[in-house]
Write a protein that holds these residues in place. Structure first.
Motif, PDB file in Angstrom:
ATOM      1  N   LEU A  62       0.832  -1.201   0.000  1.00 31.27           N
ATOM      2  CA  LEU A  62       0.000   0.000   0.000  1.00 31.27           C
ATOM      3  C   LEU A  62       0.870   1.255   0.000  1.00 31.27           C
ATOM      4  N   LEU A  63       1.874   1.300   0.877  1.00 33.22           N
ATOM      5  CA  LEU A  63       2.740   2.485   0.948  1.00 33.22           C
ATOM      6  C   LEU A  63       3.515   2.680  -0.352  1.00 33.22           C
ATOM      7  N   ALA A  64       3.913   1.588  -0.993  1.00 30.32           N
ATOM      8  CA  ALA A  64       4.582   1.694  -2.294  1.00 30.32           C
ATOM      9  C   ALA A  64       3.620   2.276  -3.329  1.00 30.32           C
ATOM     10  N   ASP A  65       2.368   1.834  -3.311  1.00 33.25           N
ATOM     11  CA  ASP A  65       1.377   2.345  -4.249  1.00 33.25           C
ATOM     12  C   ASP A  65       1.134   3.835  -4.026  1.00 33.25           C
ATOM     13  N   VAL A  66       1.066   4.253  -2.774  1.00 32.41           N
ATOM     14  CA  VAL A  66       0.891   5.675  -2.445  1.00 32.41           C
ATOM     15  C   VAL A  66       2.103   6.462  -2.953  1.00 32.41           C
ATOM     16  N   ALA A  67       3.293   5.927  -2.730  1.00 34.36           N
ATOM     17  CA  ALA A  67       4.512   6.598  -3.178  1.00 34.36           C
ATOM     18  C   ALA A  67       4.546   6.718  -4.698  1.00 34.36           C
ATOM     19  N   LEU A  68       4.194   5.646  -5.385  1.00 37.73           N
ATOM     20  CA  LEU A  68       4.195   5.679  -6.849  1.00 37.73           C
ATOM     21  C   LEU A  68       3.204   6.717  -7.372  1.00 37.73           C
ATOM     22  N   ALA A  69       2.051   6.812  -6.736  1.00 36.07           N
ATOM     23  CA  ALA A  69       1.054   7.797  -7.157  1.00 36.07           C
ATOM     24  C   ALA A  69       1.590   9.213  -6.963  1.00 36.07           C
ATOM     25  N   GLN A  93      15.245  20.305  -9.104  1.00 36.36           N
ATOM     26  CA  GLN A  93      13.955  19.991  -8.502  1.00 36.36           C
ATOM     27  C   GLN A  93      13.922  18.544  -8.026  1.00 36.36           C
ATOM     28  N   TYR A  94      14.437  17.631  -8.849  1.00 35.61           N
ATOM     29  CA  TYR A  94      14.468  16.214  -8.484  1.00 35.61           C
ATOM     30  C   TYR A  94      15.310  16.004  -7.222  1.00 35.61           C
ATOM     31  N   LEU A  95      16.489  16.622  -7.170  1.00 35.94           N
ATOM     32  CA  LEU A  95      17.351  16.522  -5.992  1.00 35.94           C
ATOM     33  C   LEU A  95      16.641  17.067  -4.755  1.00 35.94           C
ATOM     34  N   ASP A  96      16.017  18.214  -4.892  1.00 30.29           N
ATOM     35  CA  ASP A  96      15.329  18.844  -3.767  1.00 30.29           C
ATOM     36  C   ASP A  96      14.177  17.973  -3.262  1.00 30.29           C
ATOM     37  N   GLU A  97      13.355  17.479  -4.180  1.00 27.54           N
ATOM     38  CA  GLU A  97      12.197  16.663  -3.788  1.00 27.54           C
ATOM     39  C   GLU A  97      12.620  15.327  -3.187  1.00 27.54           C
ATOM     40  N   MET A  98      13.563  14.657  -3.823  1.00 25.64           N
ATOM     41  CA  MET A  98      13.942  13.317  -3.374  1.00 25.64           C
ATOM     42  C   MET A  98      14.813  13.331  -2.128  1.00 25.64           C
ATOM     43  N   PRO A 102      10.159  13.318   3.106  1.00 26.26           N
ATOM     44  CA  PRO A 102       9.114  12.596   2.370  1.00 26.26           C
ATOM     45  C   PRO A 102       9.654  11.929   1.100  1.00 26.26           C
ATOM     46  N   GLY A 103      10.583  12.578   0.426  1.00 23.96           N
ATOM     47  CA  GLY A 103      11.162  11.991  -0.789  1.00 23.96           C
ATOM     48  C   GLY A 103      11.949  10.731  -0.499  1.00 23.96           C
ATOM     49  N   ARG A 104      12.759  10.760   0.566  1.00 19.80           N
ATOM     50  CA  ARG A 104      13.527   9.561   0.944  1.00 19.80           C
ATOM     51  C   ARG A 104      12.585   8.430   1.337  1.00 19.80           C
ATOM     52  N   ASN A 105      11.552   8.749   2.095  1.00 21.77           N
ATOM     53  CA  ASN A 105      10.574   7.719   2.472  1.00 21.77           C
ATOM     54  C   ASN A 105       9.867   7.171   1.239  1.00 21.77           C
ATOM     55  N   MET A 106       9.550   8.049   0.299  1.00 24.12           N
ATOM     56  CA  MET A 106       8.890   7.617  -0.920  1.00 24.12           C
ATOM     57  C   MET A 106       9.793   6.649  -1.694  1.00 24.12           C
ATOM     58  N   MET A 107      11.088   6.964  -1.796  1.00 20.37           N
ATOM     59  CA  MET A 107      11.998   6.068  -2.513  1.00 20.37           C
ATOM     60  C   MET A 107      12.101   4.720  -1.812  1.00 20.37           C
ATOM     61  N   ARG A 108      12.122   4.730  -0.479  1.00 21.39           N
ATOM     62  CA  ARG A 108      12.177   3.456   0.257  1.00 21.39           C
ATOM     63  C   ARG A 108      10.910   2.639   0.023  1.00 21.39           C
ATOM     64  N   ASP A 109       9.765   3.315   0.016  1.00 23.25           N
ATOM     65  CA  ASP A 109       8.501   2.618  -0.221  1.00 23.25           C
ATOM     66  C   ASP A 109       8.461   2.027  -1.620  1.00 23.25           C
ATOM     67  N   VAL A 110       8.942   2.773  -2.591  1.00 21.51           N
ATOM     68  CA  VAL A 110       8.923   2.313  -3.975  1.00 21.51           C
ATOM     69  C   VAL A 110       9.800   1.074  -4.141  1.00 21.51           C
ATOM     70  N   GLN A 111      10.854   0.967  -3.348  1.00 25.33           N
ATOM     71  CA  GLN A 111      11.699  -0.223  -3.411  1.00 25.33           C
ATOM     72  C   GLN A 111      10.898  -1.486  -3.103  1.00 25.33           C
TER      73      GLN A 111
END
Length: 181
Positions: A62-69, A93-98, A102-111
């Protein structure tokens, strides 16, 4: 393309997904990640936990799906009028966001995602938009794969596995390397 009988675009399924995604995002903003549970998300979304388990399987999916969205871009990359300028704007922008929490958590979730290639397709689409603007230029723009290897890959690696993300100056040096190859 025909819509399958019984499926309603924007119907109940879409409303459930939106409600669950919103609940997950809200809870992740308000609580420590480790304390967020499927029952909490279900209660906030107004669904039963079994609805979440049936659709996503478990919390990590679920968290991966939220991150992907959340990774889907809201707009096209900035058009500054030059390839170098467009790449600077996109990469910064990519560096700033990721590199944000939240960006780091999103990348971990996407993994944890069952569709890891989705990230590459999002990045490829954004970079292809930039590259397409400058087709026919001399010298020709670098390939999207080249840009992913020289810009996105080091950015993600440093964010996830180093003590500090790339600096903007390091990022600009990588852009120069990509443009001069």
């Amino acid at each position: 393309m025909a819509i399958k009988e019984g499926l309603r675009p924007g119907g109940r399924s879409a409303r459930v997904q939106e409600s669950v995604h919103n609940a997950a995002r809200e809870l992740l903003e308000a609580h420590e990640r480790s304390s967020v549970t499927v029952p909490m998300i279900a209660a906030r979304a107004g669904v039963t936990p079994s609805t979440i388990y049936r659709r996503w399987g478990d919390l990590s999916v679920l968290l991966a799906d939220v991150a992907l969205a959340r990774m889907r871009p809201d707009s096209e990359p900035a058009n500054t009028g030059t390839l170098r300028g467009d790449l600077h704007a996109w990469a910064e922008q990519y560096l700033d966001e990721m590199s944000s929490e939240p960006g780091r958590n999103m990348m971990r979730d996407v993994q944890c995602s069952v569709t890891p290639g989705y990230c590459v397709s999002i990045l490829s689409g954004q970079l292809q938009t930039i590259v397409d603007r400058y087709q026919g230029a001399t010298p020709p723009p670098p390939s999207v794969d080249h840009l992913i290897n020289l810009l996105a890959a080091p950015t993600v690696f440093r964010i996830l596995f180093s003590t500090a993300p790339l600096t903007v100056q390091e990022l600009h040096a990588l852009i120069e390397l990509a443009l001069n190859a």
